[in-house]
Write an enzyme that holds these catalytic residues in place. Structure first.
Site, short mmCIF file in Angstrom:
data_model
loop_
_atom_site.label_atom_id
_atom_site.label_comp_id
_atom_site.label_asym_id
_atom_site.label_seq_id
_atom_site.Cartn_x
_atom_site.Cartn_y
_atom_site.Cartn_z
N CYS A 110 13.04 10.44 7.58
CA CYS A 110 12.88 10.27 8.97
C CYS A 110 14.17 10.57 10.18
O CYS A 110 14.32 10.77 11.10
CB CYS A 110 12.52 8.68 9.00
SG CYS A 110 12.93 7.90 8.01
N GLU B 284 8.49 16.55 15.59
CA GLU B 284 9.89 15.66 14.24
C GLU B 284 8.89 17.01 13.28
O GLU B 284 7.94 17.50 13.30
CB GLU B 284 9.37 14.85 14.08
CG GLU B 284 10.07 14.03 12.77
CD GLU B 284 9.20 12.99 12.17
OE1 GLU B 284 10.33 12.17 11.55
OE2 GLU B 284 8.39 12.52 12.83
N GLU C 113 8.60 0.81 11.63
CA GLU C 113 10.67 1.91 11.28
C GLU C 113 9.77 3.46 11.12
O GLU C 113 9.06 3.59 10.69
CB GLU C 113 11.46 2.59 10.30
CG GLU C 113 11.96 3.37 10.32
CD GLU C 113 13.28 3.14 9.11
OE1 GLU C 113 13.36 4.65 8.33
OE2 GLU C 113 13.56 2.67 9.16
N LYS D 112 1.07 -0.94 0.28
CA LYS D 112 -0.48 -0.52 -0.01
C LYS D 112 0.82 1.33 0.19
O LYS D 112 1.30 1.39 0.92
CB LYS D 112 -1.30 0.01 1.07
CG LYS D 112 -1.80 0.86 1.01
CD LYS D 112 -2.72 1.79 2.47
CE LYS D 112 -1.19 2.56 2.92
NZ LYS D 112 -1.40 4.40 2.67
#
Length: 490
Positions: free
Chosen positions: A291, A385, A257, A182
């Site tokens: 990331c 973040e 992750e 996906k």
């Protein structure tokens, strides 16, 4: 060899999903937008819950036959996929630029890395996959072997969709699993359909690989589907927690992750110009939408002003614009919601006392490379973040304080330490709560050979690499053999 009719075609994929062939989805369609201009590149089918059930059933039915192929035969399909990626590299690069907002340099790098990822995965089928155990019983043969998990659901984000899909697709297929991918609905072509197209050309059997683009609903259906045995997810910590909760209740294997707020620690004996160059790359590469981005620049107070001045020079020299132009180094933020969030983090940080020394301006989806000094814990740019081209600078006075500042975050994906004193840098690295640490380099490093995986809120201990991939996508089976059934006392 390929021929012109093998070229990828957005028109041929319009409104489709890939599930035992190209088919119309039951979840409708979504336009795919060029990030820099807002132009419509094409349309993608959206995988519905029913599409997921159909794909899972087909993948389940195909898995036993695929795993019965010899490992080298499966590897041959993947080696051909790797070759085809390079054959169609120009098309893939162009699509990465338009579909993800990537600059050309990143797109070129990503194509090369993916070709290598797939080639390395192909070798897994030729490696030993079991051991002959000791046994206390004469006449018994005892073997432990790794067998495929079954059907693997792979859910990938929009920021580096090509590489983040490839690093799971390759090893999952190599060891005999079937796959339902996906990709994010914002990047379905280069994040999903290109793999379906090239794997068909490479000779992958029908039913082994499926691509169902979609948003949260599609992902939720994949996680909840009983015939899918494992979930490999790369994305936000918030969504990772939700996936872990559901999959854990179903006793599914989950590889996560997740997000990162990565410390880039600069000691007072560092080469400041070199450190600032590395820090700029770590903070601003792909608009900070990685990331592994250097999210917190933790700099010794005695060199912080010099570091900030050097970082500002790098930030102001970067060209912002449509990455179709090869001179552009900073492309667009992926969408309005993300751009608004980056702007919010900057404004809230300034309101709490952070000092803007470069950038800070937003023009639609384009955000200037930004440097903020005086950032401390409790400010948004330190705690969150950012996922934008923002470099917050926080100062420290001792190694212990640097370690504490780095470790105060809930995240633990990657960290970096810059100093010519390797023994000192290693002592600091040893104390960092992080799945990856780089000494005298920046944080945005990726190699198929080194395990990349997070701890804390950045992951659940799984890592992607040639070292770990075989274990990640297989499970142990113990097999014993005797020539005859022994007598037992009952």
């Amino acid at each position: 060899m390929t021929n012109p009719t093998d070229a990828p075609s957005l028109d041929a994929w319009a409104g489709k999903i890939f599930s035992s062939g190209w088919t119309t989805s039951k979840g409708g369609t979504e336009p795919v937008i060029e990030k820099a201009t807002g132009a419509v590149l094409g349309s993608s089918g959206v995988g519905s819950a029913e599409d997921v059930r159909i794909a899972a059933s087909a993948a389940h039915d195909a898995q036993q036959a695929w795993s019965a192929w010899t490992g080298p035969a499966r590897g041959n399909v993947l080696r051909e996929l790797s070759r085809l990626i390079l054959v169609h590299g120009d098309w893939i690069e162009e699509q990465l630029v338009r579909e993800t907002g990537s600059i050309r340099l990143k797109a070129q790098w990503e194509v090369g890395v993916v070709a290598r990822e797939i080639l390395e995965a192909a070798s897994l089928g030729s490696q030993p996959y079991g051991v002959l155990n000791a046994t206390a019983e004469p006449g018994r043969t005892s073997v432990a072997r790794r067998i495929p998990v079954g059907v693997v659901g792979i859910i990938t984000p929009w920021n580096s969709p090509f590489i983040l899909a490839a690093r799971a697709i390759g090893p999952a297929l190599a060891v005999g699993n079937t796959v339902i991918l996906k990709p994010d609905i914002q990047t379905p072509f280069v994040g999903g359909f290109i793999f379906a197209h090239l794997l068909e050309l490479a000779g992958l059997p029908k039913g082994v690989f499926h691509v169902l683009p979609g948003a949260a609903e599609t992902g939720a259906a994949i996680v909840a589907e009983p015939l899918i045995n494992m979930i490999s997810f790369t994305g936000s910590t918030k969504v990772g927690r939700q996936i872990g909760s559901v999959a854990g209740g179903m006793l599914k294997r989950v590889s996560l992750e997740l997000g990162g707020n990565n410390p880039f620690i600069v000691l007072e004996d560092a080469d400041i110009e070199a450190a600032a160059s590395a820090g700029a790359w770590g903070a601003f590469f792909h608009q900070g939408q990685i990331c592994l981005t250097a999210g917190r620049h933790i700099v010794h107070e005695s060199v912080a002003d010099r570091y900030a001045e050097a970082l500002v020079r790098h930030a102001r020299a970067l060209v912002v614009g449509d990455p179709v132009d090869p001179a552009v180094q900073i492309g667009p933020i992926v969408n309005e919601r993300q751009a608004t969030n980056v702007d919010r983090i900057v404004r809230e940080t300034l309101a709490k006392g952070g000092k803007l020394v470069a950038g800070g301006a937003r023009n639609g989806l384009f955000f200037e490379p930004t440097v903020i000094t005086g950032v401390t814990p409790g400010m948004a740019a330190f705690d969150e973040e950012i996922f934008g081209p923002v470099a917050p600078i926080t100062t420290f006075s001792s190694d212990e304080q640097a370690i504490a500042l780095a470790n105060v975050s809930e995240y633990g994906l990657v960290a970096a330490v810059v100093s010519p004193d390797l023994a000192r840098a290693q002592r600091i690295a040893d104390a960092l709560h992080s799945g990856v640490v780089h000494i005298n380099d920046q944080t945005v490093l990726h190699e198929v050979y080194g395990p990349i995986g997070g701890v804390g809120s950045s992951g659940n201990g799984f890592a992607h690499s040639t070292l770990t991939n075989a274990d990640q996508f297989t499970e142990w089976q113990w097999v014993t053999t005797r020539t005859a059934v022994p007598a037992y006392p009952f």
